[in-house]
Design an enzyme around this catalytic site. Structure first.
Site, short mmCIF file in Angstrom:
data_model
loop_
_atom_site.label_atom_id
_atom_site.label_comp_id
_atom_site.label_asym_id
_atom_site.label_seq_id
_atom_site.Cartn_x
_atom_site.Cartn_y
_atom_site.Cartn_z
CE1 TYR A 1 32.89 131.90 60.95
CE2 TYR A 1 32.84 129.61 61.61
CZ TYR A 1 32.87 130.56 60.62
OH TYR A 1 32.88 130.18 59.30
CE LYS A 41 45.27 133.75 52.67
NZ LYS A 41 45.69 133.72 51.25
CG ASP A 65 45.40 130.97 49.34
OD1 ASP A 65 46.20 130.41 50.11
OD2 ASP A 65 45.74 131.96 48.65
CG ASP A 77 32.24 126.63 58.49
OD1 ASP A 77 31.66 125.59 58.14
OD2 ASP A 77 31.65 127.68 58.80
CG ASP A 132 30.56 122.42 54.54
OD1 ASP A 132 30.69 121.60 55.48
OD2 ASP A 132 29.60 123.19 54.45
#
Ligand code: NAD
Length: 368
Positions: free
Chosen positions: A142, A192, A225, A249, A253
Site C-alpha cells: 500500500y 507467500k 492462501d 487487511d 476482515d
C-alpha cells in the site's frame, strides 16, 4: 507512580454515544478497583472540522503523542462527504496513525458463546474462538514505490510494489511475540514465500527474531492462501497470526466475520515503545460512525468497551482487569441482553446503548 493517561477522541455519529458508556466503565474501575486513569478529551474528525476547520488540530496531535493511550470512537458522516479530500474526517484518523507510527494493528476475533449463532460458520467451529491477527500497518504494497498507472508499449499498466525492510518485519514480529506471551504463547506467521521474495525475507526475519529473542514462544509458518482456508475451516487452531499489510487487511476482515456483528469488534494499533516502556497506542472499534442510527440510542457500545479492555491489557498492564471486563460483557450477553444489532428474531425487544453500558457496569459489580 503517576496514573496512566488516556486521551479520548469520541469523534462523530455514534462515537460519542458509545464513548459515554466506556466513561461509565472507566469511572467504575477507578471507584471499585483503584485503577485510576487520567482521562482527557478532545475532538477528531467532523467534530474537529466544525470547530477548527481541520479534522485534527495540531494541539490534539501533540496531546496524542504525549498520552499513554488514545481511545477513538468513530469519524465521518454524510455532512462531510462534500469536503475536500484533504480535510475529510478520515484524514484525522490517518494522521494519528501516521504520526504516531502505529505499525502493528491488532484485530482480535473473539466469539462469545452467547453469540455463536450469529456467525456464518457452524456454532461448534466458532464457539469460544479467541484469536488475534497482527497486521503490519505502515509499509508493504500500500506504500511501496514505484506505484501508479503508466502507459507502456501503448497500453496502461497499473503498478504497485511490495517492499519490506528487515527492520519493518522485525518490529511487527516482536509485537506479535510479545502479545503471544500474554496469551497462549503461539504465533503463526503468514506470507507467500513460495512465490514472493518479500515473503522469503519475511519468513527469514521472523525466524531470526524468534531464535534470538523469543524461542520460548511456539512459532509456525503458513502460506497466506492456506491461512485463509484454515481460518474458515478450523479457526480455533490459531492463537496469534502475524502477517503483512495486504494479507492482514484481507485475513482480518475474514476473521472478523467469524464473530458476527460489527458492533462487537475492537482493535488496537501499536507503535514503538515510549520512554516509559509503554508502546504508542490507539484503540478503536472497527465500526464507523453509523449515521443511519446515530442519536437514537441504538448503537452497540461493546466494540468500544472491548477496545478499552485492550487498552487495559496492552497499555496499562491491567490484564486481570481486562479479563474482568471481558467476562462482564460475556455475562451480559449470556443473560440475553441485546442491542438491536444483536437481535436474532423478530419480536425480541432490544435494549438501548446506555442500558447496555449500565448492564456491563452491573455485571462488573457482580464480579466483586
Ligand atoms: P459503519 O460501520 O458506520 O456502519 C455500517 C453498518 O453497521 C450500519 O448499518 C450501522 O448502523 C451498523 N453499525 C456500525 N456500528 C454499529 C454499532 N456499534 N452498533 C450497531 N450497529 C452498528 O460503516 P459505513 O456506514 O460504511 O460508514 C459510515 C461513516 O463512518 C462513513 O462516513 C465512513 O467513512 C465512516 N467510517 C469510519 C470509520 C472509523 O472511524 N474508523 C470506519 C469505517 C467507516
Amino acid at each position: 507512580m503517576s496514573n496512566p493517561s488516556l486521551l479520548i477522541l469520541a469523534g462523530d455519529g455514534i462515537g460519542p454515544e458509545v464513548m459515554d458508556e466506556v466513561k461509565k466503565i472507566i469511572t467504575w474501575f477507578g471507584d471499585k478497583r483503584d485503577v485510576n486513569i487520567d482521562v482527557s478529551e478532545d475532538l477528531v474528525g467532523g467534530a474537529a472540522y466544525d470547530a477548527h476547520g481541520t479534522p485534527l488540530h495540531d494541539d490534539t496531535m501533540a496531546k496524542a503523542q504525549e498520552a499513554d493511550a488514545v481511545l477513538l470512537g468513530a469519524v465521518g458522516g454524510p455532512k462531510y462527504d462534500v469536503l475536500d479530500f484533504s480535510v475529510k474526517p478520515e484524514r484525522g484518523l490517518l494522521r494519528l496513525r501516521k504520526e504516531m507510527d502505529l505499525f502493528s494493528n491488532l484485530r482480535p476475533a473473539q466469539c462469545f458463546d452467547a453469540l455463536a449463532d450469529f456467525s456464518s460458520l457452524k456454532k461448534d467451529i466458532v464457539a469460544g474462538l479467541d484469536i488475534m491477527i497482527v497486521r503490519e500497518l505502515t509499509s508493504g504494497i500500500y506504500f511501496g514505490e514505484p506505484r501508479g498507472i503508466e502507459t507502456i508499449d501503448n497500453e496502461r499498466v497499473g503498478i504497485n510494489t511490495q517492499r519490506y525492510t528487515e527492520s519493518e518485519i522485525a518490529r511487527v514480529a516482536r509485537s506479535a511475540f510479545e502479545l503471544a506471551r500474554k496469551r497462549d504463547n503461539r504465533v503463526c506467521s503468514m506470507e507467500k514465500a513460495n512465490v514472493m521474495e518479500s515473503g522469503i525475507l519475511w519468513q527469514t526475519v521472523v525466524n531470526e527474531v524468534h531464535q534470538a529473542e523469543y524461542s520460548d514462544v511456539e512459532l509456525s509458518h503458513m502460506y497466506a492462501d492456506n491461512g485463509a482456508m484454515q481460518l474458515v475451516r478450523n479457526p480455533k487452531q490459531f492463537d496469534v497470526i502475524v502477517t503483512d499489510n495486504l494479507f492482514g487487511d484481507i485475513l482480518s476482515d475474514a476473521a472478523a466475520m467469524l464473530t458476527g456483528s460489527l458492533g462487537m469488534l475492537p482493535s488496537a494499533s501499536l507503535g514503538a515503545p515510549m520512554a516509559n516502556g509503554r508502546p504508542k497506542a490507539m484503540y478503536e472499534p472497527v465500526h464507523g460512525s453509523a449515521p443511519d442510527i446515530a442519536g437514537q440510542g441504538k448503537a452497540n457500545p461493546i466494540a468500544c468497551v472491548l477496545s478499552f479492555a485492550m487498552a487495559l491489557r496492552y497499555s496499562f498492564d491491567q490484564g486481570a482487569e481486562a479479563d474482568r471486563l471481558e467476562a462482564a460483557v460475556e455475562a451480559v450477553l449470556a443473560s440475553g441482553a441485546r442491542t438491536a444489532d444483536l437481535l436474532a428474531a423478530e419480536g425480541e425487544t432490544p435494549i438501548s446503548t446506555s442500558e447496555m453500558g449500565d448492564a456491563i457496569v452491573a455485571a462488573l459489580d457482580a464480579s466483586l
